[in-house]
Design a protein around this motif. Structure first.
Motif, PDB file in Angstrom:
ATOM      1  N   LEU A   1       0.837  -1.205   0.000  1.00 23.02           N
ATOM      2  CA  LEU A   1       0.000   0.000   0.000  1.00 23.02           C
ATOM      3  C   LEU A   1       0.869   1.250   0.000  1.00 23.02           C
ATOM      4  O   LEU A   1       0.595   2.216  -0.726  1.00 23.02           O
ATOM      5  CB  LEU A   1      -0.921   0.000   1.224  1.00 23.02           C
ATOM      6  N   GLU A   2       1.930   1.199   0.802  1.00 20.73           N
ATOM      7  CA  GLU A   2       2.841   2.344   0.844  1.00 20.73           C
ATOM      8  C   GLU A   2       3.566   2.513  -0.487  1.00 20.73           C
ATOM      9  O   GLU A   2       3.751   3.624  -0.982  1.00 20.73           O
ATOM     10  CB  GLU A   2       3.863   2.153   1.971  1.00 20.73           C
ATOM     11  N   ALA A   3       3.969   1.377  -1.090  1.00 22.77           N
ATOM     12  CA  ALA A   3       4.712   1.453  -2.346  1.00 22.77           C
ATOM     13  C   ALA A   3       3.849   2.022  -3.464  1.00 22.77           C
ATOM     14  O   ALA A   3       4.330   2.770  -4.330  1.00 22.77           O
ATOM     15  CB  ALA A   3       5.215   0.057  -2.721  1.00 22.77           C
ATOM     16  N   PHE A   4       2.590   1.674  -3.465  1.00 21.23           N
ATOM     17  CA  PHE A   4       1.678   2.177  -4.506  1.00 21.23           C
ATOM     18  C   PHE A   4       0.954   3.458  -4.082  1.00 21.23           C
ATOM     19  O   PHE A   4       0.028   3.893  -4.754  1.00 21.23           O
ATOM     20  CB  PHE A   4       0.657   1.097  -4.864  1.00 21.23           C
ATOM     21  N   ASN A   5       1.385   3.987  -2.961  1.00 16.16           N
ATOM     22  CA  ASN A   5       0.826   5.249  -2.460  1.00 16.16           C
ATOM     23  C   ASN A   5      -0.701   5.181  -2.324  1.00 16.16           C
ATOM     24  O   ASN A   5      -1.450   6.052  -2.800  1.00 16.16           O
ATOM     25  CB  ASN A   5       1.223   6.407  -3.393  1.00 16.16           C
ATOM     26  N   ILE A   6      -1.162   4.112  -1.715  1.00 14.56           N
ATOM     27  CA  ILE A   6      -2.608   3.911  -1.504  1.00 14.56           C
ATOM     28  C   ILE A   6      -2.914   4.127  -0.030  1.00 14.56           C
ATOM     29  O   ILE A   6      -2.265   3.522   0.838  1.00 14.56           O
ATOM     30  CB  ILE A   6      -3.047   2.493  -1.925  1.00 14.56           C
ATOM     31  N   ASN A   7      -3.887   4.942   0.237  1.00  8.68           N
ATOM     32  CA  ASN A   7      -4.279   5.214   1.612  1.00  8.68           C
ATOM     33  C   ASN A   7      -5.003   3.996   2.194  1.00  8.68           C
ATOM     34  O   ASN A   7      -5.957   3.484   1.610  1.00  8.68           O
ATOM     35  CB  ASN A   7      -5.199   6.439   1.662  1.00  8.68           C
ATOM     36  N   LYS A   8      -4.552   3.550   3.352  1.00  7.62           N
ATOM     37  CA  LYS A   8      -5.115   2.338   3.956  1.00  7.62           C
ATOM     38  C   LYS A   8      -6.581   2.507   4.314  1.00  7.62           C
ATOM     39  O   LYS A   8      -7.396   1.587   4.150  1.00  7.62           O
ATOM     40  CB  LYS A   8      -4.304   1.987   5.210  1.00  7.62           C
ATOM     41  N   GLU A   9      -6.942   3.683   4.813  1.00  5.08           N
ATOM     42  CA  GLU A   9      -8.331   3.914   5.207  1.00  5.08           C
ATOM     43  C   GLU A   9      -9.249   3.935   3.987  1.00  5.08           C
ATOM     44  O   GLU A   9     -10.378   3.439   4.028  1.00  5.08           O
ATOM     45  CB  GLU A   9      -8.442   5.236   5.974  1.00  5.08           C
TER      46      GLU A   9
END
Length: 442
Positions: A139-147
């Motif tokens: 998620l961090e690598a693809f810059n996706i917000n977890k929420e």
């Protein structure tokens, strides 16, 4: 008919008045709830008193850090793997987790070293924690917000309704129907096999003790066989009813007295303790909703119809196989000699039992399930496995009619062997001899 009734009464009273019957009938309902309650209490206390296992972690990637949980304490080791292995062997820790410098797109090379073989539950929990960490890294690598991702996910519960031919809608639950079919099919298989062997054992005992020669001077062998089969069936049915009543009452009483909670609830509370308050509240509400729905759908099962069908196929299957077991018992002088004839008899019953798992519970309305529930030799197990899923009336009527016909046919075949075999002792019996006895006219 009067003589058959007298033999039924004799078989019934002889067995019911035995101490072994009283002990078995009373002890089984006492033992099962006691074992169940004991296991539940032990499981809860073990879960409450269990100390977390210590897992040493060598993380060459520098990307994985784990928070301690109720099950695991993680101790990072900043040293090469070979040196960490030496440290681990000198310790009393549960395991050594090696995390290589992995490629996030194709993570591989994770190793768990332990001194003894770990349970699948522990390895799955560790795998789950690693997978969760990799999920966060992606998620961090693809810059996706977890929420945001969490909000995109939806959980649905597919409600099921069955529409009858009259258009009436009734809710259903495939899991409940699967469990009912599974339990009923196994019960029929066990009862038919156990009580059928009891008939064979009883016939062998009377034959070897010469009591039968006195009895058949007053009644026909066929009357003796029928009286014995129905008498033992009555004992089995009485014992079964007593077990159901006692187990139900005692199980409810013991669980209420102990004040314990169901294992699922206990596990749910343990999971909730590891989550934040909001998540825990949502999880518990969801679980309570599912339990409430489960109980509601359980109440909609046609228990009266299922019970009536179960009793019919229990008696029908027992009578069909009981006659064959009686014939085998009359032909041999010991239980050891009977083994060569038992397998052909129990094979159809075994096919029905295996078909229950391979076909009926997976596809209760498929062609193989249909034929297994129609053929008399497999229908006692197959039809009770299908009945909770809903069986058309014509299929049920056809299956019952064929089972009655099968019982009459096997009784006729078994009776022709029984009338000769019951008076034969010391004869080496094989299938050729059985065929000869069957063909004898007088």
């Amino acid at each position: 008919m009067k003589k058959i009734l007298l033999i039924i009464q004799r078989e019934f009273l002889n067995r019911v008045q035995k101490k072994s019957f009283l002990l078995t009938t009373i002890l089984v309902p006492l033992v099962f709830p006691a074992i169940m309650a004991l296991l539940v209490v032990l499981m809860i206390r073990e879960a409450e008193s269990a100390k977390p296992d210590t897992v040493q972690v060598v993380d060459e990637s520098g990307k994985c850090s784990f928070e301690n949980t109720r099950r695991f304490n993680f101790v990072p080791l900043n040293m090469p793997l070979d040196q960490a292995k030496t440290v681990f062997q000198q310790s009393e820790n549960f395991g050594l987790l090696y995390i290589p410098d992995f490629n996030l797109e194709k993570p591989d090379g994770f190793i768990l070293y332990t001194k003894e073989n770990p349970s699948i539950e522990k390895t799955e929990q560790l795998e789950g924690m690693i997978e969760d960490r990799l999920h966060d890294l992606k998620l961090e690598a693809f810059n996706i917000n977890k929420e945001v991702l969490k909000n995109l996910k939806s959980n649905i519960s597919l409600r099921q309704f069955r529409i009858s031919e009259s258009g009436e809608e009734k809710s259903s639950n495939s899991g409940i129907l699967y469990g009912a079919g599974f339990l009923l099919g196994i019960l029929i298989y066990i009862f038919v096999l156990v009580y059928g062997i009891q008939i064979m054992q009883g016939v062998i005992d009377e034959k070897t003790s010469k009591i039968v020669e006195v009895i058949v001077s007053s009644v026909k062998p066929f009357q003796l066989m029928m009286g014995k089969i129905i008498g033992i069936a009555s004992v089995g049915l009485l014992q079964f009813i007593i077990w159901i009543v006692l187990i139900t009452v005692l199980s409810s009483g013991i669980m209420a007295w102990l004040g314990t909670k169901m294992p699922q609830q206990q596990m749910m509370e343990q999971v909730a303790q590891q989550m934040d308050n909001e998540e825990a509240k949502e999880a518990i509400e969801s679980q309570n909703s599912k339990i409430s729905g489960f109980l509601s759908q359980m109440n909609q099962l046609p228990f009266a119809r299922i019970a009536a069908v179960f009793v019919f196929y229990f008696l029908g299957g027992y009578l069909l196989y009981g006659a064959l077991f009686a014939a085998v018992g009359s032909a041999v002088d010991s239980i050891q000699e009977s083994q060569q004839f038992q397998f052909p008899i129990t094979l159809p019953l075994l096919i029905g039992y295996m078909g229950l798992f391979l076909f009926i519970l997976r596809d209760p309305h498929g062609p193989v399930s249909f034929w297994l529930s129609i053929i008399p030799f497999t229908s006692p197990v197959a039809m009770v496995g299908r009945i909770a899923f809903g069986v058309p009336g014509w299929q049920l009527a056809l299956s019952m009619a064929l089972l009655i016909g099968g019982f009459i046919f096997t009784t006729w075949v078994a009776g022709r062997i029984y009338r000769v075999g019951i008076l034969m002792t010391g004869t080496k019996v094989n299938y050729k001899v059985l065929a000869k006895w069957f063909m004898l006219k007088n």
